[in-house]
Scaffold this motif. Structure first.
Motif, mmCIF file in Angstrom:
data_model
loop_
_atom_site.group_PDB
_atom_site.id
_atom_site.type_symbol
_atom_site.label_atom_id
_atom_site.label_comp_id
_atom_site.label_asym_id
_atom_site.label_seq_id
_atom_site.Cartn_x
_atom_site.Cartn_y
_atom_site.Cartn_z
ATOM 1 N N PRO A 43 45.908 28.215 54.416
ATOM 2 C CA PRO A 43 44.937 28.584 53.381
ATOM 3 C C PRO A 43 45.532 29.579 52.397
ATOM 4 O O PRO A 43 46.467 30.320 52.729
ATOM 5 N N THR A 44 45.004 29.594 51.198
ATOM 6 C CA THR A 44 45.418 30.573 50.195
ATOM 7 C C THR A 44 44.310 31.600 50.005
ATOM 8 O O THR A 44 43.143 31.347 50.323
ATOM 9 N N VAL A 45 44.699 32.770 49.498
ATOM 10 C CA VAL A 45 43.734 33.838 49.301
ATOM 11 C C VAL A 45 43.978 34.500 47.955
ATOM 12 O O VAL A 45 45.122 34.705 47.537
ATOM 13 N N ARG A 46 42.898 34.797 47.264
ATOM 14 C CA ARG A 46 42.940 35.646 46.081
ATOM 15 C C ARG A 46 42.317 36.983 46.470
ATOM 16 O O ARG A 46 41.222 37.020 47.030
ATOM 17 N N VAL A 47 43.038 38.057 46.200
ATOM 18 C CA VAL A 47 42.587 39.390 46.596
ATOM 19 C C VAL A 47 42.077 40.119 45.361
ATOM 20 O O VAL A 47 42.829 40.340 44.405
ATOM 21 N N PHE A 48 40.812 40.496 45.376
ATOM 22 C CA PHE A 48 40.226 41.206 44.244
ATOM 23 C C PHE A 48 40.233 42.714 44.477
ATOM 24 O O PHE A 48 40.486 43.491 43.561
ATOM 25 N N GLY A 49 39.958 43.139 45.703
ATOM 26 C CA GLY A 49 39.964 44.565 46.009
ATOM 27 C C GLY A 49 39.048 45.336 45.081
ATOM 28 O O GLY A 49 38.070 44.831 44.542
ATOM 29 N N ARG A 50 39.405 46.614 44.883
ATOM 30 C CA ARG A 50 38.588 47.451 44.016
ATOM 31 C C ARG A 50 38.650 47.001 42.567
ATOM 32 O O ARG A 50 37.736 47.241 41.793
ATOM 33 N N ALA A 51 39.777 46.373 42.196
ATOM 34 C CA ALA A 51 39.914 45.931 40.813
ATOM 35 C C ALA A 51 38.918 44.835 40.477
ATOM 36 O O ALA A 51 38.695 44.526 39.322
ATOM 37 N N GLY A 52 38.329 44.217 41.488
ATOM 38 C CA GLY A 52 37.352 43.185 41.236
ATOM 39 C C GLY A 52 35.989 43.731 40.856
ATOM 40 O O GLY A 52 35.114 42.997 40.434
ATOM 41 N N PHE A 53 35.783 45.035 41.003
ATOM 42 C CA PHE A 53 34.524 45.654 40.655
ATOM 43 C C PHE A 53 34.618 46.273 39.267
ATOM 44 O O PHE A 53 35.676 46.746 38.852
ATOM 45 N N GLY A 54 33.518 46.267 38.555
ATOM 46 C CA GLY A 54 33.545 46.763 37.187
ATOM 47 C C GLY A 54 32.449 47.774 36.910
ATOM 48 O O GLY A 54 31.672 48.141 37.794
ATOM 49 N N TYR A 55 32.418 48.206 35.653
ATOM 50 C CA TYR A 55 31.445 49.190 35.201
ATOM 51 C C TYR A 55 30.724 48.635 33.974
ATOM 52 O O TYR A 55 31.331 47.954 33.141
ATOM 53 N N PRO A 56 29.430 48.914 33.868
ATOM 54 C CA PRO A 56 28.688 48.387 32.718
ATOM 55 C C PRO A 56 29.003 49.143 31.437
ATOM 56 O O PRO A 56 29.023 50.369 31.400
ATOM 57 N N VAL A 57 29.270 48.387 30.389
ATOM 58 C CA VAL A 57 29.495 48.946 29.055
ATOM 59 C C VAL A 57 28.691 48.099 28.076
ATOM 60 O O VAL A 57 29.016 46.927 27.850
ATOM 61 N N ARG A 58 27.618 48.691 27.546
ATOM 62 C CA ARG A 58 26.748 47.996 26.597
ATOM 63 C C ARG A 58 26.322 46.612 27.107
ATOM 64 O O ARG A 58 26.392 45.611 26.395
ATOM 65 N N GLY A 59 25.927 46.582 28.378
ATOM 66 C CA GLY A 59 25.404 45.339 28.930
ATOM 67 C C GLY A 59 26.449 44.389 29.467
ATOM 68 O O GLY A 59 26.094 43.331 30.005
ATOM 69 N N ARG A 60 27.719 44.729 29.348
ATOM 70 C CA ARG A 60 28.778 43.878 29.874
ATOM 71 C C ARG A 60 29.507 44.608 30.996
ATOM 72 O O ARG A 60 29.658 45.828 30.947
ATOM 73 N N THR A 61 29.968 43.850 31.991
ATOM 74 C CA THR A 61 30.740 44.441 33.075
ATOM 75 C C THR A 61 32.221 44.390 32.718
ATOM 76 O O THR A 61 32.761 43.318 32.446
ATOM 77 N N VAL A 62 32.840 45.551 32.729
ATOM 78 C CA VAL A 62 34.258 45.652 32.386
ATOM 79 C C VAL A 62 35.045 46.002 33.644
ATOM 80 O O VAL A 62 34.705 46.959 34.361
ATOM 81 N N THR A 63 36.090 45.230 33.938
ATOM 82 C CA THR A 63 36.902 45.450 35.131
ATOM 83 C C THR A 63 38.298 45.921 34.757
ATOM 84 O O THR A 63 38.759 45.735 33.625
ATOM 85 N N GLN A 64 38.963 46.495 35.749
ATOM 86 C CA GLN A 64 40.364 46.893 35.557
ATOM 87 C C GLN A 64 41.224 45.680 35.232
ATOM 88 O O GLN A 64 42.122 45.750 34.383
ATOM 89 N N ASN A 65 40.971 44.556 35.902
ATOM 90 C CA ASN A 65 41.770 43.361 35.654
ATOM 91 C C ASN A 65 41.702 42.925 34.199
ATOM 92 O O ASN A 65 42.714 42.521 33.607
ATOM 93 N N GLN A 66 40.507 42.967 33.616
ATOM 94 C CA GLN A 66 40.364 42.550 32.224
ATOM 95 C C GLN A 66 41.206 43.415 31.288
ATOM 96 O O GLN A 66 41.910 42.905 30.411
ATOM 97 N N LEU A 67 41.133 44.722 31.483
ATOM 98 C CA LEU A 67 41.892 45.616 30.618
ATOM 99 C C LEU A 67 43.390 45.497 30.876
ATOM 100 O O LEU A 67 44.202 45.544 29.939
#
Length: 445
Positions: A324-348
């Protein structure tokens, strides 16, 4: 870990890659291990107490009824509540970093270490006797440095114990060692790989040119975007960036294949995903990773929840591994709301490392507020403003959120002295001459 090769023949045989042809055969291999695993687990005080009232697992069919073992269970059992062998059989003792304020203990027998080293050594680029292997991760209590050293020695490589927390090994010395010893493999986290490259530049070296022996960097401990992984390879002149995933409690649980996917070592452990909202445990999909090591002696774990956010898939991989394969999101998979949008570390991170290589952007930080993202990064004078404009345009186009970006001179976020310093390393001294300073008497630094 001096007896790894010899002990390989003294312990029960563990499967090698390719010993099974399909997922059904792999599942049968897993089930065949469960009776012995249950018997060993019930020797530990924790599992003996958990099943004292009956319902102890005996057969493979019992597995699906087992309760999850959580990190708090390990904390509450500190230090030896999960010990299933006589303490005289232990080879090493470890603890987690204890970021929650409560460490978890882990311990391994010599035979456990054979399994640990073999799993880590399953690198697609290979570890060979021709390699000089710099280990630039902590050695103190956590398993990471010891794990790489054991695997390197198992495969015959020359291991350089570079540590990552020792005052005796500042970045300037690591750069010197890499050049002088013609290091061919390194083991560190992705941020450390960037920082070493910056230290090399501060020493007047070019990471992409002046380390021709370096063929691969093994990295772990931080979820990485494709952009950062690609940038690391560019910074280091095309060296392979090979990801790994594991923990002090389990050792390596997944490694990267030539096609860039992380494969779970499902011949050595059973992997599942747990939903904390429903309590459901599944074989695949997204949730928190649950691990049941199949060959652990000192500290058997039944359905241990690593609490990392992952996604498991059984879809075929072009590399041909039946795992099996795995994608690891960890803490970077969680984001913070900015003007109604969730922004994550991965996106930036994708956007920052999407800037051209020649802008030399290596260090950045960001803060998400309810109204805007505030981001800072370092860049050389001649490209600083251009890099700022391009990153701002990318954030607007991709995320469409308010933001404030500041481009800073190199050395602002990561001070230059961190990259170039040669620390004064002392041993205790008690007698000084008439013209010497005795201010550092009795000090260890």
């Amino acid at each position: 870990m001096t007896q790894l090769s010899a002990d390989r023949t003294e312990t029960r045989e563990r499967p090698d890659l390719g010993d099974w042809s399909d997922f059904d055969e792999l599942a049968r291999l897993q089930r065949s291990r469960l009776p012995e695993l249950f018997e060993r687990a019930l020797r530990s005080p924790f599992y003996a107490r958990r099943y004292a009232g009956g319902g102890a697992p005996v057969t493979a069919a019992d597995f699906e009824s087992l309760a999850v073992t959580g990190k708090q269970d390990l904390r509450d059992s500190y230090p030896f509540g999960l010990l299933a062998v006589d303490r005289r059989e232990l080879a090493t003792y470890h603890e987690s970093s204890g970021t929650s304020g409560q460490p978890t203990a882990s311990y391994y027998t010599e035979r456990d270490w054979v399994d640990l080293a073999e799993r880590y050594a399953r690198k697609w680029v290979g570890i060979t006797p021709e390699d000089t292997f710099l280990v630039r991760t902590p050695y103190a209590l956590v398993i990471t440095g010891h794990l790489a050293q054991a695997a390197g020695r198992l495969r015959g490589a020359t291991v350089v114990p570079g540590d990552a927390r020792s005052l005796a090994l500042p970045l300037s010395r690591i750069v010197r060692l890499m050049a002088a010893l013609e290091v061919s493999l390194t083991w560190c986290n992705p941020t450390e790989a960037v920082t070493i490259a910056a230290a090399a530049r501060a020493a007047g070296l070019r990471p992409d040119v002046d380390f021709p022996s370096l063929r691969a960097l093994f990295v772990a401990a931080e979820p990485m975007t494709a952009a950062r992984k690609r940038r690391l390879g560019e910074i280091w002149g095309g060296a392979a960036i090979v990801e790994e995933y594991g923990s002090t409690e389990t050792g390596t649980v997944a490694g990267e294949c030539p096609d860039g996917r992380l494969h779970l070592w499902a011949d050595r452990a059973i992997f599942e995903v747990y939903s904390p909202t429903t309590g459901e445990i599944r074989a695949d999909g997204r949730g928190q990773l649950v691990v049941t090591p199949l060959y652990r002696e000192a500290m058997p774990l039944l359905r241990y929840n690593l609490a990392d956010d992952v996604e498991i898939s059984y879809a075929p991989c072009p590399c041909g591994l039946v795992l099996p394969t795995v994608r690891v999101f960890g803490r970077a998979g969680f984001g913070y709301p900015v003007r109604g949008r969730t922004v994550t570390q991965n996106q930036l991170e994708e956007l920052v490392f999407g800037l051209p290589l020649e802008y030399q952007v290596m260090f950045w930080r960001a803060q998400a507020t309810p109204d805007a993202v505030i981001l800072e990064f370092e860049a050389p004078d001649e490209v600083r403003e251009q890099a700022r404009r391009e990153l701002s345009a990318a954030i607007t186009e991709t995320l469409d959120i308010p933001h404030r970006i500041t481009a800073l001179p190199p050395g602002t976020l990561v001070p230059t002295e961190v990259l170039t310093s040669h620390r004064d390393i002392l041993k205790a001294r008690y007698l000084f001459g008439p013209h010497e300073s005795w201010d550092k008497a009795l000090m260890y630094q």
